[in-house]
Scaffold this motif. Structure first.
Motif, mmCIF file in Angstrom:
data_model
loop_
_atom_site.group_PDB
_atom_site.id
_atom_site.type_symbol
_atom_site.label_atom_id
_atom_site.label_comp_id
_atom_site.label_asym_id
_atom_site.label_seq_id
_atom_site.Cartn_x
_atom_site.Cartn_y
_atom_site.Cartn_z
ATOM 1 N N THR A 50 -2.213 8.889 -3.071
ATOM 2 C CA THR A 50 -3.342 9.809 -3.008
ATOM 3 C C THR A 50 -4.580 9.081 -2.484
ATOM 4 N N THR A 51 -5.530 9.846 -1.989
ATOM 5 C CA THR A 51 -6.805 9.318 -1.517
ATOM 6 C C THR A 51 -7.927 10.160 -2.104
ATOM 7 N N THR A 52 -8.959 9.486 -2.600
ATOM 8 C CA THR A 52 -10.142 10.209 -3.066
ATOM 9 C C THR A 52 -11.333 9.769 -2.223
ATOM 10 N N ARG A 53 -12.222 10.713 -1.943
ATOM 11 C CA ARG A 53 -13.433 10.437 -1.180
ATOM 12 C C ARG A 53 -14.612 10.979 -1.982
ATOM 13 N N GLU A 54 -15.593 10.101 -2.197
ATOM 14 C CA GLU A 54 -16.783 10.483 -2.956
ATOM 15 C C GLU A 54 -18.025 10.173 -2.137
ATOM 16 N N ASP A 55 -19.062 10.945 -2.362
ATOM 17 C CA ASP A 55 -20.321 10.723 -1.673
ATOM 18 C C ASP A 55 -20.926 9.402 -2.119
ATOM 19 N N ALA A 56 -21.352 8.573 -1.165
ATOM 20 C CA ALA A 56 -21.983 7.298 -1.486
ATOM 21 C C ALA A 56 -23.410 7.232 -0.940
ATOM 22 N N ALA A 57 -23.675 7.896 0.156
ATOM 23 C CA ALA A 57 -25.004 7.947 0.769
ATOM 24 C C ALA A 57 -24.988 9.066 1.801
ATOM 25 N N VAL A 61 -14.285 5.479 -0.545
ATOM 26 C CA VAL A 61 -12.885 5.881 -0.416
ATOM 27 C C VAL A 61 -12.044 5.033 -1.370
ATOM 28 N N THR A 62 -11.134 5.686 -2.083
ATOM 29 C CA THR A 62 -10.169 4.987 -2.924
ATOM 30 C C THR A 62 -8.789 5.486 -2.536
ATOM 31 N N ASP A 63 -7.954 4.562 -2.053
ATOM 32 C CA ASP A 63 -6.580 4.877 -1.650
ATOM 33 C C ASP A 63 -5.618 4.281 -2.665
ATOM 34 N N TYR A 64 -4.608 5.060 -3.039
ATOM 35 C CA TYR A 64 -3.582 4.588 -3.965
ATOM 36 C C TYR A 64 -2.234 4.557 -3.242
ATOM 37 N N TYR A 65 -1.497 3.471 -3.443
ATOM 38 C CA TYR A 65 -0.179 3.291 -2.837
ATOM 39 C C TYR A 65 0.783 2.790 -3.901
ATOM 40 N N THR A 66 2.059 3.076 -3.699
ATOM 41 C CA THR A 66 3.104 2.501 -4.532
ATOM 42 C C THR A 66 4.037 1.700 -3.636
ATOM 43 N N LEU A 67 4.277 0.450 -4.026
ATOM 44 C CA LEU A 67 5.253 -0.391 -3.354
ATOM 45 C C LEU A 67 6.468 -0.467 -4.263
ATOM 46 N N THR A 68 7.624 -0.151 -3.718
ATOM 47 C CA THR A 68 8.863 -0.206 -4.481
ATOM 48 C C THR A 68 9.734 -1.299 -3.892
ATOM 49 N N VAL A 69 10.083 -2.275 -4.717
ATOM 50 C CA VAL A 69 10.957 -3.347 -4.257
ATOM 51 C C VAL A 69 12.354 -3.074 -4.813
ATOM 52 N N PHE A 70 13.320 -3.005 -3.901
ATOM 53 C CA PHE A 70 14.720 -2.760 -4.253
ATOM 54 C C PHE A 70 15.465 -4.084 -4.171
ATOM 55 N N ASP A 71 16.111 -4.469 -5.254
ATOM 56 C CA ASP A 71 16.879 -5.710 -5.258
ATOM 57 C C ASP A 71 18.358 -5.383 -5.050
ATOM 58 N N ASP A 112 1.738 -0.937 -8.081
ATOM 59 C CA ASP A 112 0.737 0.057 -7.712
ATOM 60 C C ASP A 112 -0.479 -0.649 -7.115
ATOM 61 N N LEU A 113 -0.976 -0.110 -6.009
ATOM 62 C CA LEU A 113 -2.145 -0.674 -5.329
ATOM 63 C C LEU A 113 -3.274 0.339 -5.310
ATOM 64 N N GLN A 114 -4.496 -0.179 -5.451
ATOM 65 C CA GLN A 114 -5.689 0.656 -5.349
ATOM 66 C C GLN A 114 -6.663 -0.054 -4.418
ATOM 67 N N PHE A 115 -6.957 0.574 -3.286
ATOM 68 C CA PHE A 115 -7.910 0.040 -2.321
ATOM 69 C C PHE A 115 -9.219 0.797 -2.466
ATOM 70 N N SER A 116 -10.342 0.065 -2.500
ATOM 71 C CA SER A 116 -11.665 0.683 -2.586
ATOM 72 C C SER A 116 -12.535 0.141 -1.468
ATOM 73 N N TYR A 117 -13.175 1.045 -0.746
ATOM 74 C CA TYR A 117 -14.040 0.636 0.354
ATOM 75 C C TYR A 117 -14.976 1.782 0.717
ATOM 76 N N HIS A 118 -15.964 1.465 1.530
ATOM 77 C CA HIS A 118 -16.888 2.479 2.032
ATOM 78 C C HIS A 118 -16.592 2.738 3.499
ATOM 79 N N ASP A 119 -16.734 3.969 3.905
ATOM 80 C CA ASP A 119 -16.494 4.367 5.284
ATOM 81 C C ASP A 119 -17.584 5.335 5.726
ATOM 82 N N LEU A 120 -17.839 5.344 7.025
ATOM 83 C CA LEU A 120 -18.768 6.330 7.554
ATOM 84 C C LEU A 120 -18.157 7.716 7.421
#
Length: 151
Positions: free
Chosen positions: A45-52, A58-68, A121-129
């Protein structure tokens, strides 16, 4: 603007370089009879919130699945599976991932496991135009000030 595909590509490149034992890195669903060990990268999922005014958080969520690799009963060795999970977690130990020349802040956490796979589980946080179209508003041409001094 940073896209989900750019983030997924950067995760793939990092994993391929750091974990050469992976037979394949998938970004879609894994096919029938897929090669093991492998990694599946999925956006959640991705969430976008007002910053200015023209900026969003922007907060992006990812799941990495490792199969052995599995035994005759479709189970993986627990110790080896947890080692794989830790190795994938360690990819993000620096706290950032370089994506298109940007260093995106990343948090990694374990997401549990099943008999033959483990999750990170990964969570990326950053600002974007908000909008990358140039501002065409006319700029102020000149300012005139008239000041009178009384003696």
């Amino acid at each position: 603007m940073t896209t989900q595909l750019a983030v997924m590509d950067a995760v793939q490149v990092l994993a391929a370089k750091a974990l050469p034992e992976l037979k394949r890195i998938y970004t879609d669903l894994v096919p029938t009879d897929f090669l093991r060990p492998c990694l599946l990268v999925q956006p959640v999922t991705t969430t976008r919130e007002d910053a200015a005014q023209n900026l969003e958080r922007v907060t992006d969520y990812y799941t990495l699945t490792v199969f052995d690799e599995t035994d005759d009963y479709s189970n993986s060795d627990t110790r080896r599976l947890l080692e794989w999970q830790q190795r994938v977690m360690d990819l993000f130990r620096p706290g950032y991932l370089e994506v298109d020349g940007r260093a995106l802040s990343v948090k990694a956490s374990t997401g549990g496991r099943d008999w033959d796979k483990a999750y990170v589980d990964l969570q990326f946080s950053y600002h974007d135009l908000r909008d990358e179209t140039p501002d065409t508003t006319p700029k102020m041409g000149s300012v005139e000030t008239n000041m009178n001094l009384k003696g």
